[in-house]
Design a protein around this motif. Structure first.
Motif, PDB file in Angstrom:
ATOM      1  N   PHE A  32      -1.689  11.769   7.498  1.00  0.00           N
ATOM      2  CA  PHE A  32      -0.672  11.236   6.601  1.00  0.00           C
ATOM      3  C   PHE A  32       0.675  11.928   6.810  1.00  0.00           C
ATOM      4  O   PHE A  32       1.723  11.294   6.717  1.00  0.00           O
ATOM      5  CB  PHE A  32      -1.149  11.281   5.147  1.00  0.00           C
ATOM      6  N   ILE A  74      -0.166  10.754  -3.325  1.00  0.00           N
ATOM      7  CA  ILE A  74      -1.098   9.636  -3.512  1.00  0.00           C
ATOM      8  C   ILE A  74      -2.480  10.137  -3.921  1.00  0.00           C
ATOM      9  O   ILE A  74      -3.143   9.515  -4.748  1.00  0.00           O
ATOM     10  CB  ILE A  74      -1.119   8.755  -2.241  1.00  0.00           C
ATOM     11  N   ARG A 133       2.083  10.355   9.724  1.00  0.00           N
ATOM     12  CA  ARG A 133       2.631   9.027   9.407  1.00  0.00           C
ATOM     13  C   ARG A 133       4.105   9.108   9.020  1.00  0.00           C
ATOM     14  O   ARG A 133       4.901   8.262   9.424  1.00  0.00           O
ATOM     15  CB  ARG A 133       1.807   8.379   8.291  1.00  0.00           C
ATOM     16  N   CYS A 174      -1.651  16.647  -1.292  1.00  0.00           N
ATOM     17  CA  CYS A 174      -2.976  16.764  -0.685  1.00  0.00           C
ATOM     18  C   CYS A 174      -2.968  15.930   0.582  1.00  0.00           C
ATOM     19  O   CYS A 174      -2.692  14.735   0.529  1.00  0.00           O
ATOM     20  CB  CYS A 174      -4.040  16.253  -1.662  1.00  0.00           C
ATOM     21  N   SER A 216       0.870  -1.178   0.000  1.00  0.00           N
ATOM     22  CA  SER A 216       0.000   0.000   0.000  1.00  0.00           C
ATOM     23  C   SER A 216       0.904   1.225   0.000  1.00  0.00           C
ATOM     24  O   SER A 216       2.141   1.101   0.061  1.00  0.00           O
ATOM     25  CB  SER A 216      -0.953  -0.029   1.199  1.00  0.00           C
ATOM     26  N   THR A 227       1.767   3.342   2.124  1.00  0.00           N
ATOM     27  CA  THR A 227       2.639   3.513   3.288  1.00  0.00           C
ATOM     28  C   THR A 227       3.991   2.819   3.088  1.00  0.00           C
ATOM     29  O   THR A 227       5.018   3.299   3.576  1.00  0.00           O
ATOM     30  CB  THR A 227       1.927   2.993   4.552  1.00  0.00           C
TER      31      THR A 227
HETATM   32  C1  LIG Z   1      -4.338   6.894   1.020  1.00  0.00           C
HETATM   33  C2  LIG Z   1      -3.173   7.718   1.348  1.00  0.00           C
HETATM   34  C3  LIG Z   1      -1.924   7.144   1.667  1.00  0.00           C
HETATM   35  C4  LIG Z   1      -1.634   5.681   1.640  1.00  0.00           C
HETATM   36  O1  LIG Z   1      -2.222   4.951   2.592  1.00  0.00           O
HETATM   37  P1  LIG Z   1      -2.217   3.363   2.448  1.00  0.00           P
HETATM   38  O2  LIG Z   1      -3.366   2.977   3.300  1.00  0.00           O
HETATM   39  O3  LIG Z   1      -0.946   2.874   2.954  1.00  0.00           O
HETATM   40  O4  LIG Z   1      -2.388   3.057   0.992  1.00  0.00           O
HETATM   41  C5  LIG Z   1      -0.863   7.995   1.899  1.00  0.00           C
HETATM   42  N1  LIG Z   1      -1.002   9.314   1.854  1.00  0.00           N
HETATM   43  C6  LIG Z   1      -2.175   9.909   1.548  1.00  0.00           C
HETATM   44  C7  LIG Z   1      -2.236  11.394   1.491  1.00  0.00           C
HETATM   45  C8  LIG Z   1      -3.294   9.127   1.297  1.00  0.00           C
HETATM   46  O5  LIG Z   1      -4.452   9.713   0.992  1.00  0.00           O
END
Ligand SMILES: *Cc1c(COP(=O)(O)O)cnc(C)c1O
Length: 380
Positions: A82, A162, A85, A131, A57, A59
């Protein structure tokens, strides 16, 4: 049920059919051709030096970028889940992390980034979102990237795009790594992540082999030969190649144009209903709306009108709802979503239905669509 969450997005019928073909082995010329085609399209989309695809994914790609591009101190822009994260990944990997933290409706500014860089000469990489999907805001990432490079071109700039890739044109000039994921604007199931790379990023990867599964040096070596270090997400790569076949017929600028028109139309419709757009600077990928009864509204939308919207997370739980704008969305579906929101507000006795949301949406949408004739955009 209309899936209108900003990830995952609905998977297009053509892509579902392409991915329903019998599995092919990945160490074959057949698959290598598909891989090469997806890669060439990604490079054209990104306008970058190299691109990697990982079976993970989004991440996973974020982690690979922190591991590879930050050796000492990471500057992380955190205006939501995010951004946060990136900081958590940095800490987990034993890097020093300096955060620029804001409320989830507030983007970072280039000035505060420069200030942080001046104070912390050990910062060797800057991480941010184009974003930030937590509150649907857009960071001025082009300006931030350009100012970082002006300050010190050796600092890596990593932008999580993403929810921006395939949504709007991304100027990748001052960016070293652009992160993408399959389940957003590419309208594919989750499980494939993408990293676009600058020349400087490629040099770094070649010099600094780090990690095992997310070892970008190994991937680069393999992917230059149109294969991968480990078993790739073959089905998703087949779907991605098909997505580009579909989108290239129309051209990316037409996709960007339509996405912008839908997004501005939705913002206008929500304002017409007296609702407040949550972020101070809204991104085009999604429309986040502040509402005290957001979760009741979402329940009504799902149960009575067949519309699935996303809510808020953490302290925004129950306080916002988010409408997806990513992908090749039929405008009649968007119009129904707008209509359903107005109907749900009537059902909750918050407002009388008069169709004004849909009128505002369609007027704005068509005004925007008529602004530029399709194909009149400069070539990428
Ligand atoms: C969806 C998203 C991710 C990735 O998340 P995963 O659940 O690991 O796919 C990362 N950054 C942003 C801004 C997102 O919207």
């Amino acid at each position: 049920m209309l899936l209108f969450t900003p990830g995952p997005t609905p998977v297009l019928e053509e892509l579902r059919w392409a991915m329903a073909a019998p599995t092919i082995h990945h160490r074959t010329p057949e698959f290598e051709n598909i891989f090469a085609s997806a890669k060439a399209s990604l490079l054209a989309l990104l306008g970058m030096h190299e691109v990697l695809m990982l079976a993970s994914s989004g991440t996973g790609a974020m982690e690979a970028c922190v591991a590879t591009f930050c050796s000492n101190t990471a500057l992380v822009i955190n205006s939501g889940k995010f951004g946060e994260r990136f900081a958590k990944i940095g800490t987990a990997l034993g890097r020093n992390v300096h955060e620029i933290k804001h409320e989830w409706d507030t983007p970072a500014s280039a000035d505060e980034v420069l200030e942080a860089l001046a104070k912390n000469p050990k910062i060797d990489a800057v991480f941010l979102q184009a974003c930030e999907s937590a509150g649907g805001l857009r960071h001025p990432f082009e300006e931030i990237a350009s100012k970082v490079k002006e300050h010190n071109p050796k600092i890596f700039v990593v932008v999580d795009c993403i929810t921006a890739l395939g949504v709007e044109f991304i100027d990748t000039h001052n960016i070293d790594a652009v992160i993408g994921g399959s389940q957003k604007a590419f309208m594919l199931p989750p499980g494939l992540s993408i990293i676009g790379l600058s020349e400087m990023a490629v040099q770094q990867i070649e010099q600094c082999s780090t990690g095992y599964y997310f070892n970008l040096a190994n991937e680069l070596k393999s992917q230059r030969k149109n294969t991968t270090a480990y078993t790739p997400a073959t089905t998703l790569i087949i779907g991605l190649a098909e997505y580009f076949q579909k989108v290239l017929i129309d051209g990316f600028y037409n996709v960007y144009h339509a996405t912008k028109a839908r997004s501005l139309g939705t913002q206008k419709a929500m304002q017409t209903l007296g609702l407040q757009i949550y972020p101070k600077v809204p991104a085009l990928a999604m429309t986040a709306v502040a509402h005290e009864q957001a979760d009741t509204l979402r329940k009504t939308l799902k149960n009575d009108f067949g519309v699935n919207l996303a809510g808020g997370q953490d302290h925004l739980k129950g306080k916002i709802f988010r409408i997806n704008q990513m992908g090749l969305l039929p405008v009649h579906e968007c119009a129904w979503v707008i209509n359903a929101i107005e109907l749900a507000l009537e059902k909750l006795k918050l407002r009388k239905f008069d169709g004004s949301a849909n009128i505002a949406f369609l007027q704005t949408y068509y005004a925007e669509m008529n602004k530029q004739a399709p194909g009149s955009h400069p070539k990428q």
